[in-house]
Design a protein around this motif. Structure first.
Motif, PDB file in Angstrom:
ATOM      1  N   VAL A  77      32.947  69.615 -29.669  1.00 13.02           N
ATOM      2  CA  VAL A  77      31.916  68.903 -28.893  1.00 13.02           C
ATOM      3  C   VAL A  77      30.881  69.885 -28.325  1.00 13.02           C
ATOM      4  O   VAL A  77      30.193  69.571 -27.346  1.00 13.02           O
ATOM      5  CB  VAL A  77      32.548  68.069 -27.746  1.00 13.02           C
ATOM      6  CG1 VAL A  77      33.374  66.919 -28.295  1.00 13.02           C
ATOM      7  CG2 VAL A  77      33.408  68.946 -26.821  1.00 13.02           C
ATOM      8  N   THR A  78      30.799  71.045 -28.938  1.00 16.82           N
ATOM      9  CA  THR A  78      29.944  72.124 -28.434  1.00 16.82           C
ATOM     10  C   THR A  78      28.509  71.672 -28.152  1.00 16.82           C
ATOM     11  O   THR A  78      27.940  72.024 -27.113  1.00 16.82           O
ATOM     12  CB  THR A  78      29.928  73.282 -29.457  1.00 16.82           C
ATOM     13  OG1 THR A  78      31.262  73.520 -29.868  1.00 16.82           O
ATOM     14  CG2 THR A  78      29.329  74.543 -28.873  1.00 16.82           C
ATOM     15  N   TRP A 114      36.198  72.370 -27.474  1.00 17.60           N
ATOM     16  CA  TRP A 114      36.978  71.337 -28.152  1.00 17.60           C
ATOM     17  C   TRP A 114      37.493  70.313 -27.149  1.00 17.60           C
ATOM     18  O   TRP A 114      38.037  70.676 -26.111  1.00 17.60           O
ATOM     19  CB  TRP A 114      38.163  71.967 -28.884  1.00 17.60           C
ATOM     20  CG  TRP A 114      37.739  72.992 -29.889  1.00 17.60           C
ATOM     21  CD1 TRP A 114      37.475  74.311 -29.654  1.00 17.60           C
ATOM     22  CD2 TRP A 114      37.476  72.781 -31.282  1.00 17.60           C
ATOM     23  NE1 TRP A 114      37.072  74.933 -30.815  1.00 17.60           N
ATOM     24  CE2 TRP A 114      37.068  74.019 -31.844  1.00 17.60           C
ATOM     25  CE3 TRP A 114      37.548  71.659 -32.128  1.00 17.60           C
ATOM     26  CZ2 TRP A 114      36.738  74.170 -33.182  1.00 17.60           C
ATOM     27  CZ3 TRP A 114      37.235  71.820 -33.470  1.00 17.60           C
ATOM     28  CH2 TRP A 114      36.830  73.057 -33.984  1.00 17.60           C
ATOM     29  N   LEU A 115      37.328  69.045 -27.527  1.00 15.09           N
ATOM     30  CA  LEU A 115      37.832  67.949 -26.700  1.00 15.09           C
ATOM     31  C   LEU A 115      38.780  67.125 -27.563  1.00 15.09           C
ATOM     32  O   LEU A 115      38.340  66.546 -28.572  1.00 15.09           O
ATOM     33  CB  LEU A 115      36.655  67.084 -26.214  1.00 15.09           C
ATOM     34  CG  LEU A 115      37.000  65.769 -25.531  1.00 15.09           C
ATOM     35  CD1 LEU A 115      37.739  65.985 -24.225  1.00 15.09           C
ATOM     36  CD2 LEU A 115      35.732  64.942 -25.294  1.00 15.09           C
ATOM     37  N   ASP A 116      40.044  67.084 -27.172  1.00 18.97           N
ATOM     38  CA  ASP A 116      41.062  66.353 -27.948  1.00 18.97           C
ATOM     39  C   ASP A 116      40.961  66.685 -29.441  1.00 18.97           C
ATOM     40  O   ASP A 116      40.984  65.788 -30.299  1.00 18.97           O
ATOM     41  CB  ASP A 116      40.912  64.835 -27.717  1.00 18.97           C
ATOM     42  CG  ASP A 116      41.143  64.476 -26.253  1.00 18.97           C
ATOM     43  OD1 ASP A 116      41.882  65.215 -25.563  1.00 18.97           O
ATOM     44  OD2 ASP A 116      40.569  63.463 -25.788  1.00 18.97           O
ATOM     45  N   GLY A 117      40.772  67.949 -29.729  1.00 16.51           N
ATOM     46  CA  GLY A 117      40.758  68.396 -31.116  1.00 16.51           C
ATOM     47  C   GLY A 117      39.423  68.266 -31.845  1.00 16.51           C
ATOM     48  O   GLY A 117      39.308  68.631 -33.004  1.00 16.51           O
ATOM     49  N   LEU A 171      32.001  64.130 -20.973  1.00 19.53           N
ATOM     50  CA  LEU A 171      31.629  63.500 -22.240  1.00 19.53           C
ATOM     51  C   LEU A 171      32.630  62.414 -22.608  1.00 19.53           C
ATOM     52  O   LEU A 171      32.267  61.327 -23.048  1.00 19.53           O
ATOM     53  CB  LEU A 171      31.578  64.569 -23.348  1.00 19.53           C
ATOM     54  CG  LEU A 171      31.239  64.054 -24.734  1.00 19.53           C
ATOM     55  CD1 LEU A 171      29.790  63.568 -24.796  1.00 19.53           C
ATOM     56  CD2 LEU A 171      31.455  65.147 -25.775  1.00 19.53           C
ATOM     57  N   LYS A 172      33.901  62.691 -22.367  1.00 18.24           N
ATOM     58  CA  LYS A 172      34.927  61.697 -22.702  1.00 18.24           C
ATOM     59  C   LYS A 172      34.786  60.450 -21.818  1.00 18.24           C
ATOM     60  O   LYS A 172      34.862  59.329 -22.299  1.00 18.24           O
ATOM     61  CB  LYS A 172      36.320  62.310 -22.561  1.00 18.24           C
ATOM     62  CG  LYS A 172      37.434  61.368 -22.952  1.00 18.24           C
ATOM     63  CD  LYS A 172      38.727  62.108 -23.180  1.00 18.24           C
ATOM     64  CE  LYS A 172      39.880  61.160 -23.412  1.00 18.24           C
ATOM     65  NZ  LYS A 172      41.139  61.874 -23.599  1.00 18.24           N
ATOM     66  N   VAL A 173      34.551  60.672 -20.527  1.00 14.78           N
ATOM     67  CA  VAL A 173      34.389  59.545 -19.604  1.00 14.78           C
ATOM     68  C   VAL A 173      33.199  58.689 -20.048  1.00 14.78           C
ATOM     69  O   VAL A 173      33.264  57.458 -20.087  1.00 14.78           O
ATOM     70  CB  VAL A 173      34.154  60.051 -18.158  1.00 14.78           C
ATOM     71  CG1 VAL A 173      33.814  58.899 -17.224  1.00 14.78           C
ATOM     72  CG2 VAL A 173      35.375  60.812 -17.661  1.00 14.78           C
ATOM     73  N   LEU A 174      32.117  59.352 -20.446  1.00  9.74           N
ATOM     74  CA  LEU A 174      30.911  58.655 -20.881  1.00  9.74           C
ATOM     75  C   LEU A 174      31.139  57.891 -22.176  1.00  9.74           C
ATOM     76  O   LEU A 174      30.832  56.695 -22.262  1.00  9.74           O
ATOM     77  CB  LEU A 174      29.802  59.682 -21.142  1.00  9.74           C
ATOM     78  CG  LEU A 174      28.753  59.933 -20.069  1.00  9.74           C
ATOM     79  CD1 LEU A 174      27.805  61.025 -20.530  1.00  9.74           C
ATOM     80  CD2 LEU A 174      27.988  58.658 -19.735  1.00  9.74           C
ATOM     81  N   SER A 175      31.690  58.585 -23.165  1.00  7.85           N
ATOM     82  CA  SER A 175      31.775  57.926 -24.472  1.00  7.85           C
ATOM     83  C   SER A 175      32.826  56.836 -24.495  1.00  7.85           C
ATOM     84  O   SER A 175      32.730  55.912 -25.277  1.00  7.85           O
ATOM     85  CB  SER A 175      31.932  58.940 -25.614  1.00  7.85           C
ATOM     86  OG  SER A 175      32.916  59.857 -25.288  1.00  7.85           O
TER      87      SER A 175
END
Ligand code: CDP
Length: 231
Positions: A90-91, A84-87, A49-53
């Motif tokens: 993102v469930t 949780w992603l970086d706080g 998700l992080k790579v995408l966003s």
């Protein structure tokens, strides 16, 4: 509930291809046993998700030191029911079809696997866990007391994922055929990557869930778990 459960705690590893029902089954099983449930796929999904966003795919694939830096600065955590992603919670976001389509590419990256494997091994150290993924019985806990390899036909798995996506968003633009193709493609990538590919551990019990209900799946593994716990 079995009176011995509080005494003996084991590790239960559940692996298998995409959308084979691992997560739902593992979650219910953990509840029944009073164990902790760890969804390792959710961790790979959070990275994806992080790579995408942040639109980082091209950069990361071509640059090992940039990738290492990215991995180091990414924090993925699981709590009881949340990811949780970086706080940030993102469930929900990690379940999107966009994430599903990219996740195999990200999970094949050695730096990502090294980081997440270390976290997973720590989470299972105290035992009393049900952990699901692709490499739990082969790489994360090769000595797990109980290993299950869950599978179902690609069509059946696509139907389940279709129903899941539609239940969340009735207007979603996705066809059953396209989902089936995506699922097959993801299995192909997961089975053929260099690091910890998806494969059945030699000592895993195979559970074909094509014609089983969730309750039946849970019950079968629960019985196997009790045998191990009491042995
Ligand atoms: O729920 P679903 O079967 O769609 O997949 P998941 O368990 O959420 O896993 C998503 C993806 O993460 C998989 O397709 C793998 O690429 C990767 N994964 C992995 O490489 N190793 C694991 N232990 C768990 C997941």
């Amino acid at each position: 509930m079995n009176k011995n459960i509080g005494i003996a705690k084991i590790v239960i590893a559940i692996d298998g291809p995409a959308a084979s029902g691992k997560s739902t089954t593992a979650k219910l099983l953990a509840k029944k046993l009073g164990y902790i449930y760890i969804d390792t796929g959710a961790m790979y999904r959070a990275f994806t998700l992080k790579v995408l966003s942040e639109n980082l795919l091209e950069q990361l694939l071509g640059d090992e030191s940039r990738l290492r830096q990215f991995v180091e600065h990414t924090d993925v955590r699981l709590t009881d029911t949340q990811v949780w992603l970086d706080g940030r919670d993102v469930t929900e976001q990690i379940r999107s079809n966009e994430v599903s389509k990219l996740v195999s590419k990200i999970s094949a990256l050695k730096a990502v696997r090294e980081k997440l494997s270390a976290i997973q091994k720590k989470l299972g150290e105290a035992k009393g866990v049900v952990m699901d993924g692709r490499d739990i019985g082969t790489a994360i806990f090769p000595n797990a007391e109980l290993k299950i390899y869950m599978m179902a036909s690609a069509r059946e798995r696509a139907k389940r994922r279709y129903a899941e996506l539609k239940a969340k968003n009735a207007d979603i633009d996705v066809s059953l055929d396209a989902l089936e193709a995506e699922i097959k493609q993801r299995d192909e990538e997961d089975m053929n990557r260099a690091v910890s590919p998806l494969r059945k551990a030699d000592d895993a019990v195979v559970l074909d869930t094509s014609s089983l209900t969730i309750e039946e799946q849970v019950e079968r593994i629960y019985r196997l778990a009790l045998e191990k716990i009491n042995s």
